[in-house]
Motif scaffolding. Sequence first.
Motif, PDB file in Angstrom:
ATOM      1  N   ILE A 242     -36.561 -19.299  30.573  1.00 11.41           N
ATOM      2  CA  ILE A 242     -37.157 -19.995  31.812  1.00 11.41           C
ATOM      3  C   ILE A 242     -38.328 -18.672  32.386  1.00 11.41           C
ATOM      4  CG2 ILE A 242     -37.091 -21.149  34.001  1.00 11.41           C
ATOM      5  CD1 ILE A 242     -34.347 -22.289  33.175  1.00 11.41           C
ATOM      6  N   MET A 243     -37.764 -17.743  32.691  1.00  9.11           N
ATOM      7  CA  MET A 243     -38.454 -16.493  33.240  1.00  9.11           C
ATOM      8  C   MET A 243     -39.788 -16.391  32.535  1.00  9.11           C
ATOM      9  SD  MET A 243     -37.380 -16.100  36.378  1.00  9.11           S
ATOM     10  CE  MET A 243     -38.792 -14.936  36.534  1.00  9.11           C
ATOM     11  N   LYS A 244     -39.626 -16.227  30.892  1.00  6.32           N
ATOM     12  CA  LYS A 244     -40.671 -16.025  30.227  1.00  6.32           C
ATOM     13  C   LYS A 244     -41.888 -17.100  30.324  1.00  6.32           C
ATOM     14  CE  LYS A 244     -39.759 -14.298  26.112  1.00  6.32           C
ATOM     15  NZ  LYS A 244     -39.354 -13.931  24.859  1.00  6.32           N
ATOM     16  N   ALA A 245     -41.319 -18.242  30.394  1.00 11.84           N
ATOM     17  CA  ALA A 245     -42.327 -19.351  30.595  1.00 11.84           C
ATOM     18  C   ALA A 245     -43.025 -19.301  31.985  1.00 11.84           C
ATOM     19  CB  ALA A 245     -41.402 -20.920  30.617  1.00 11.84           C
ATOM     20  N   LEU A 246     -42.462 -18.994  33.111  1.00 11.54           N
ATOM     21  CA  LEU A 246     -43.072 -18.866  34.358  1.00 11.54           C
ATOM     22  C   LEU A 246     -43.792 -17.653  34.452  1.00 11.54           C
ATOM     23  CD1 LEU A 246     -39.825 -19.404  36.700  1.00 11.54           C
ATOM     24  CD2 LEU A 246     -41.823 -20.714  36.446  1.00 11.54           C
ATOM     25  N   LEU A 247     -43.414 -16.343  34.060  1.00 11.14           N
ATOM     26  CA  LEU A 247     -44.411 -15.403  34.016  1.00 11.14           C
ATOM     27  C   LEU A 247     -45.522 -15.208  32.854  1.00 11.14           C
ATOM     28  CD1 LEU A 247     -41.565 -12.589  34.374  1.00 11.14           C
ATOM     29  CD2 LEU A 247     -43.254 -13.287  36.278  1.00 11.14           C
ATOM     30  N   ASN A 248     -45.280 -15.607  31.710  1.00  5.02           N
ATOM     31  CA  ASN A 248     -46.086 -15.519  30.621  1.00  5.02           C
ATOM     32  C   ASN A 248     -47.000 -16.752  30.589  1.00  5.02           C
ATOM     33  OD1 ASN A 248     -45.129 -13.128  30.239  1.00  5.02           O
ATOM     34  ND2 ASN A 248     -43.655 -13.587  28.720  1.00  5.02           N
ATOM     35  N   ASP A 249     -46.308 -17.790  30.411  1.00  3.96           N
ATOM     36  CA  ASP A 249     -47.150 -19.203  30.002  1.00  3.96           C
ATOM     37  C   ASP A 249     -47.631 -19.658  31.236  1.00  3.96           C
ATOM     38  OD1 ASP A 249     -46.077 -18.995  27.542  1.00  3.96           O
ATOM     39  OD2 ASP A 249     -44.536 -20.408  27.718  1.00  3.96           O
ATOM     40  N   LEU A 250     -47.220 -19.740  32.451  1.00  2.00           N
ATOM     41  CA  LEU A 250     -47.817 -20.157  33.653  1.00  2.00           C
ATOM     42  C   LEU A 250     -48.631 -18.738  34.333  1.00  2.00           C
ATOM     43  CD1 LEU A 250     -45.279 -22.470  35.230  1.00  2.00           C
ATOM     44  CD2 LEU A 250     -47.208 -23.059  33.651  1.00  2.00           C
ATOM     45  N   GLY A 251     -48.565 -17.646  33.788  1.00  2.00           N
ATOM     46  CA  GLY A 251     -49.209 -16.476  34.268  1.00  2.00           C
ATOM     47  C   GLY A 251     -48.772 -16.236  35.606  1.00  2.00           C
ATOM     48  N   LEU A 252     -47.637 -16.317  36.193  1.00  2.00           N
ATOM     49  CA  LEU A 252     -47.173 -15.837  37.371  1.00  2.00           C
ATOM     50  C   LEU A 252     -46.843 -14.512  37.589  1.00  2.00           C
ATOM     51  CD1 LEU A 252     -44.942 -18.929  38.740  1.00  2.00           C
ATOM     52  CD2 LEU A 252     -47.270 -18.411  38.985  1.00  2.00           C
ATOM     53  N   ARG A 253     -47.031 -13.480  36.614  1.00  2.00           N
ATOM     54  CA  ARG A 253     -46.810 -12.204  36.526  1.00  2.00           C
ATOM     55  C   ARG A 253     -48.132 -11.764  37.034  1.00  2.00           C
ATOM     56  NH1 ARG A 253     -45.561  -9.026  32.745  1.00  2.00           N
ATOM     57  NH2 ARG A 253     -44.405 -10.734  31.464  1.00  2.00           N
ATOM     58  N   HIS A 254     -49.331 -12.447  37.183  1.00  4.42           N
ATOM     59  CA  HIS A 254     -50.397 -12.207  37.676  1.00  4.42           C
ATOM     60  C   HIS A 254     -50.706 -12.388  39.365  1.00  4.42           C
ATOM     61  CE1 HIS A 254     -51.350 -10.421  33.802  1.00  4.42           C
ATOM     62  NE2 HIS A 254     -51.491 -11.636  33.414  1.00  4.42           N
ATOM     63  N   ARG A 255     -49.694 -13.567  39.494  1.00  6.45           N
ATOM     64  CA  ARG A 255     -49.440 -13.968  40.852  1.00  6.45           C
ATOM     65  C   ARG A 255     -48.118 -13.688  41.419  1.00  6.45           C
ATOM     66  NH1 ARG A 255     -52.090 -19.910  40.816  1.00  6.45           N
ATOM     67  NH2 ARG A 255     -52.435 -19.531  43.182  1.00  6.45           N
TER      68      ARG A 255
END
Length: 367
Positions: A242-255
């Motif tokens: 789930i964290m990979k989906a949030l950070l990578n797929d949804l781009g939240l590592r940049h937000r």
Amino acid sequence: MKNIVVVGAGKIGSTIAEMLSATGDYRVTLVDRSAAQLAAAELPAGVETQELDIVAPGALEAALAGKFAVLSAAPFHLTTRIAEAAAATGVHYLDLTEDVVSTRRVKELAREARSAFIPQCGLAPGFISIVANDLASRFDTLESLRMRVGALPQYPSNALNYNLTWSTDGVINEYCEPCEAIVEGELIEVPPLEEREEFSLDGVTYEAFNTSGGLGTLAETLKGKVRTLNYRTIRYPGHAAIMKALLNDLGLRHRRDVLKDIFESALPATLQDVVIVFVTVSGRKNGRLLQETYANKIYSKRIGNLVRSAIQITTASGICAVLDMLADGSLPAKGFIKQEDIALDAFLANRFGRAYAQHEMASRLAS
């Protein structure tokens, strides 16, 4: 009594202030820029508070004048500001940061400092390095050293199988930044949230995956001495995906600000948590290939009038124990001090370090 400044009045900072003040050996001032945060800290009468914007030029330096030490329980991005103020005033410096870049700056400051600089004094980095180095010292040569740590809810109830028990900024940072590891004898960087594995402890299945900062300075210390060294964070299965989906797929590592807001508005905090420390070392003794494991679980409990979470207890106990050892002369009073420079037996014998010793499992006692 030694005068101490604790920066950051959050969950960990307030616990540190309470624990130190209760000994009667420290006069503690808890500093935070938020008056509301200070008011919510539920502190004993002996702790002084000071509303202070530490970013303001000269403000923190003035607060540190004449003090014995400053302990940083502030967000990781303020680490270097606090360390620079400590260096300018000749005050001993301790922190809890897992941020690799900040620790490099602390190390630079320590070269010319008149006082001791001891970063990463919490759980991981911190206690985990003390344990790992102790186990490693029992071998003639090392093959592998695997460090696993997690702060988990005892009763997970959402898809992430996670509750907020620690700094939200810290969690996001360790999920996003590169991770150090030694692979085939070479010190390299590996991506966070990768190299997922599963293991069982006491009949419960967990997953573990790469996160940043948990090794502290141990990778540098053991470079050239071990074939494999890595650190991974423990969670319940399903969390990493789930964290990979949030950070990578949804781009939240940049937000990260958006992700922090989501976490803090949707994930409830809990005091019913468990901290797991799991270290496995293999190497040779007298020509034989052997393995030793340290396993420990620490649970939340009441301290004074308040119930403190396991992550509060372990993190606060770590930095308080190191401060105690610095104050009694067990640690050098000047320069950069690594966590692995601290002896495990001395740490566990300390009045704060006993928070770990009281919960150790039979595997440690039998080793």
